[in-house]
Design a protein around this motif. Structure first.
Motif, PDB file in Angstrom:
ATOM      1  N   VAL A   1       4.800   0.502  -3.739  1.00 47.23           N
ATOM      2  CA  VAL A   1       5.220   1.744  -4.412  1.00 47.23           C
ATOM      3  C   VAL A   1       5.486   2.887  -3.437  1.00 47.23           C
ATOM      4  O   VAL A   1       6.029   3.923  -3.812  1.00 47.23           O
ATOM      5  CB  VAL A   1       4.177   2.198  -5.465  1.00 47.23           C
ATOM      6  N   PHE A   2       5.095   2.705  -2.182  1.00 52.04           N
ATOM      7  CA  PHE A   2       5.274   3.788  -1.209  1.00 52.04           C
ATOM      8  C   PHE A   2       5.202   3.212   0.194  1.00 52.04           C
ATOM      9  O   PHE A   2       4.358   2.372   0.480  1.00 52.04           O
ATOM     10  CB  PHE A   2       4.175   4.849  -1.390  1.00 52.04           C
TER      11      PHE A   2
ATOM     12  N   VAL B   1       2.377   2.898   6.897  1.00 51.42           N
ATOM     13  CA  VAL B   1       1.471   2.573   5.800  1.00 51.42           C
ATOM     14  C   VAL B   1       2.278   2.033   4.629  1.00 51.42           C
ATOM     15  O   VAL B   1       3.339   2.559   4.315  1.00 51.42           O
ATOM     16  CB  VAL B   1       0.680   3.823   5.345  1.00 51.42           C
TER      17      VAL B   1
ATOM     18  N   GLU C   1       1.777   1.289   0.628  1.00 46.70           N
ATOM     19  CA  GLU C   1       0.909   1.413  -0.548  1.00 46.70           C
ATOM     20  C   GLU C   1       1.486   0.519  -1.636  1.00 46.70           C
ATOM     21  O   GLU C   1       2.648   0.655  -2.013  1.00 46.70           O
ATOM     22  CB  GLU C   1       0.901   2.859  -1.057  1.00 46.70           C
ATOM     23  N   SER C   2       0.660  -0.380  -2.129  1.00 46.53           N
ATOM     24  CA  SER C   2       1.076  -1.187  -3.271  1.00 46.53           C
ATOM     25  C   SER C   2       0.315  -0.693  -4.489  1.00 46.53           C
ATOM     26  O   SER C   2      -0.505   0.222  -4.382  1.00 46.53           O
ATOM     27  CB  SER C   2       0.772  -2.663  -3.017  1.00 46.53           C
TER      28      SER C   2
ATOM     29  N   ALA D   1      -3.466  -1.347  -3.223  1.00 43.95           N
ATOM     30  CA  ALA D   1      -4.189  -0.730  -2.116  1.00 43.95           C
ATOM     31  C   ALA D   1      -3.227  -0.265  -1.042  1.00 43.95           C
ATOM     32  O   ALA D   1      -2.037  -0.552  -1.079  1.00 43.95           O
ATOM     33  CB  ALA D   1      -5.170  -1.745  -1.511  1.00 43.95           C
ATOM     34  N   ALA D   2      -3.771   0.454  -0.078  1.00 47.94           N
ATOM     35  CA  ALA D   2      -2.996   0.885   1.088  1.00 47.94           C
ATOM     36  C   ALA D   2      -3.261  -0.075   2.239  1.00 47.94           C
ATOM     37  O   ALA D   2      -4.382  -0.519   2.440  1.00 47.94           O
ATOM     38  CB  ALA D   2      -3.391   2.296   1.486  1.00 47.94           C
TER      39      ALA D   2
END
Lengths: 369, 122
Positions: free
Chosen positions: B36-37, B55, B57-58, B61-62
Motif C-alpha cells: 500500500v505504500f 520501506v 508497507e503492506s 506490516a512495514a
C-alpha cells in the motif's frame, strides 16, 4: 497460558486448509489470517458482497436469568433494561476504572448469552464465576460471523426468519435440525450476523453459506482492517486495563440508568473514576487520525503536537491502511482538548509526518437499524 | 534477461551497463501481501551495503529494503509512489525500486543465481 504451546483448533480448521488459508497463532488458537484472495481483496469483498469469518475462538458463555444483578456489578451497562431478544455491547471494568475485556451481552428467553474475546476468555470466566452462580461455558459450538451487504440474502436463504431481524436483535432458528443462535451484529461496520452453531454441523453450515456466490471466507487480517475502518476497538490494543471506557470514547455504552442520578447509579468496579470522568470529561481520549500521504502510522507510533521538539502527547494503539478509504488510518489516545481537523505529527522511522484528527468511523457504518 | 542475482533479503539485482537495477522478488511480494505504500531513497544518495534505504508497507506490516551493495542511487521508480500495487502485479519487472551506480561489480559475485534462490526459498 505461559508455557502452553499447544494451539487450539476450531471445528472449521480442516475447512480453512481446504480453502487455502494461511494459518497463524492467535490468542492461543490456530486461525486463518488470510485466504488466497488476500487481505485487501477480502476486505473489499466483505464491504461489497459478504464475508464469512470463523470467530469460534471467542468465548461463548451462558448465565442464568437471575444473574442480571450480579452481572450489573461487573459492567457499567444496563442489563436489567435489556429487552428479551436484544443484545448490548458491554465491558468488564476493574477497581481503577480500566477495562478487563469488552463483550456482547444478549438477553434470551430464560438466560443471558455472552460473547467474550478469546485472549481474555479464561480470566473473564474466572471473574464471572467469582461473582455469579451457574456460569456455563459453551465448548460444543462454533461461532461464525457473516458480514456485508449480501449477508441478509445469504443467511435468509437458509433461515428465512433472519432477514426480519434488526441490528442487535438476537433469535434462535432451526437449520436442518440444528439450533442456530443468531444475532444481527458483527465487528466490521457492515450489516450482518454472528451465528453460534453446534460444532458438529459447523462445517456443513459454513459450506451452505459459502455456496452463495457472494460469500467469501475472510481471515483475521481483513477483520482487523474492517473493524479499524469502522472505528471499533480491539481489546489489548485500543482498550485495556490502562484505559477507562470514557477515555476510550465508549460512554455511549453506559446507559442513563447506571450514570449519576440513574436508578442503578454506579455499583460497578471503578464507578467513582468512570462517573467522575463522565461528568468532568477525561484528560485524554481515543481519537481517529488520518495521516497525510500514504504512509501508515502503526501501533506504537508516538504522536507529537509539533513538527519538531517537545514530548509525545500520545501513541497510536491501532493503525494501518484502510482499503475502502484508500488511505492510512489510526487510533490514538490524545489530549481531550484536541478536536477533529487539528493537525498532529506521528514519528515514523525518525520523521514527523502530519496527521489530521478525524471523526470515526473512518468508513460509515451500514447497520440495519 | 536471465542474468539476475538474488540476495537472502529477497531482492533481485540486474546489471544494466554500469548500473544495477534492484527490486524485490515475487516470493517476497507474495509474502508481504498487498503493498500500500513504498518509500524510496533520494536519487544521488551514496549508500553502503546493508543501509535501510527503502520501506515497503503492506496491509500487514512495514519491511525495510536494504542496499544490497555499496554504490550511489541514481534513479528511483516514481511509479511505485502512485501505484504501490505494482509491486504485487509485476515485482520482477515494472516494479523495480531503484538503480544504483556500482563501482565494484564484483560485489555481485557472492549473490545467488536464480536456481540457487529457488532452492533457498524451498
Amino acid at each position: 497460558m505461559a508455557g502452553d504451546t499447544q494451539l487450539l483448533r476450531t471445528s472449521l480448521y480442516d475447512l480453512h486448509l481446504e480453502l487455502g488459508a494461511k494459518m497463524v497463532p492467535f490468542a492461543g488458537w490456530e486461525m486463518p489470517v488470510q485466504y488466497p484472495m488476500g487481505v485487501l481483496k477480502e476486505h473489499l469483498h466483505c464491504r461489497a458482497a459478504a464475508g464469512l469469518f470463523d470467530v469460534s475462538h471467542m468465548g461463548q458463555v451462558i448465565l442464568p436469568e437471575g444473574a442480571v444483578g450480579a452481572l450489573e456489578s461487573l459492567v457499567p451497562v444496563d442489563i436489567a433494561g435489556l429487552a428479551e431478544g436484544r443484545q448490548r455491547y458491554a465491558m468488564f471494568t476493574d477497581a481503577g476504572g480500566g477495562i478487563l475485556d469488552d463483550l456482547m451481552v444478549a438477553k434470551k428467553p430464560g438466560h443471558l448469552f455472552l460473547v467474550v474475546n478469546a485472549a481474555c476468555a479464561p480470566q473473564d470466566i474466572a471473574h464471572l464465576r467469582a461473582h455469579i452462580e451457574g456460569v456455563e461455558v459453551i465448548t460444543d459450538r462454533a461461532l461464525l460471523a457473516l458480514q456485508g451487504p449480501g449477508a441478509e440474502a445469504a443467511l435468509g436463504a437458509l433461515v428465512p426468519g433472519a432477514a426480519a431481524m434488526r441490528f442487535m436483535d438476537v433469535a434462535e432458528f432451526d437449520w436442518q435440525g440444528a439450533a442456530l443462535w443468531v444475532s444481527r451484529s458483527g465487528y466490521t461496520g457492515e450489516d450482518g450476523y454472528e451465528i453460534s452453531v453446534p460444532a458438529g454441523v459447523a462445517v456443513a453450515f459454513a459450506r451452505a453459506l459459502l455456496a452463495d456466490p457472494g460469500v467469501a471466507p475472510i481471515g483475521l487480517g481483513a477483520r482487523d482492517s474492517l473493524r479499524l475502518e469502522a472505528g471499533l476497538c480491539l481489546y489489548g490494543h485500543d482498550i485495556d486495563t490502562t484505559t477507562t471506557p470514557i477515555e476510550a470514547d465508549l460512554a455511549w455504552a453506559i446507559q442513563k440508568r447506571r450514570r449519576t442520578g440513574g436508578a442503578a447509579e454506579g455499583g460497578f468496579p471503578g464507578a467513582a473514576r468512570i462517573l467522575a470522568e463522565l461528568a468532568q470529561g477525561p484528560a485524554r481520549k481515543r481519537m481517529g487520525l488520518r495521516p497525510e500521504g500514504r504512509a501508515p502510522m502503526r501501533e506504537g507510533v508516538e504522536i507529537f503536537a509539533d513538527a519538531r521538539g517537545g514530548e509525545p502527547i500520545g501513541r497510536v494503539t491501532s493503525g494501518g491502511f484502510g482499503p475502502s478509504i484508500e488511505a492510512p488510518m489510526a487510533m490514538a489516545y490524545l489530549p481531550a482538548a484536541l478536536k477533529p481537523g487539528d493537525t498532529v505529527y506521528g514519528e515514523v522511522r525518525g520523521k514527523r509526518l502530519p496527521a489530521v484528527i478525524a471523526p470515526m468511523p473512518f468508513h460509515p457504518h451500514a447497520y440495519k437499524r | 534477461m536471465s542474468d539476475l542475482k538474488f540476495t537472502e533479503e529477497h531482492e533481485w539485482l540486474r546489471v544494466e551497463g554500469d548500473l544495477v537495477v534492484v527490486g524485490i522478488t515475487e516470493h517476497a511480494s507474495e509474502a508481504l501481501g498487498d503493498v500500500v505504500f513504498v518509500e524510496l531513497p533520494e536519487p544521488e544518495t551514496v549508500v553502503a551495503k546493508g543501509d535501510e534505504i527503502s520501506v515497503i508497507e503492506s496491509v500487514k506490516a512495514a519491511s525495510d529494503i536494504l542496499a544490497p551493495v555499496d554504490g550511489e542511487i541514481v534513479e528511483v521508480n516514481g511509479k511505485l509512489a502512485d501505484n504501490p500495487a505494482l509491486v504485487n502485479e509485476d515485482p520482477m519487472g515494472a516494479a523495480w525500486f531503484f538503480k544504483m551506480k556500482v563501482e565494484d561489480m564484483s560485489q555481485l559475485d557472492a549473490f545467488m543465481s536464480e536456481d540457487d534462490y529457488k532452492d533457498f526459498i524451498g
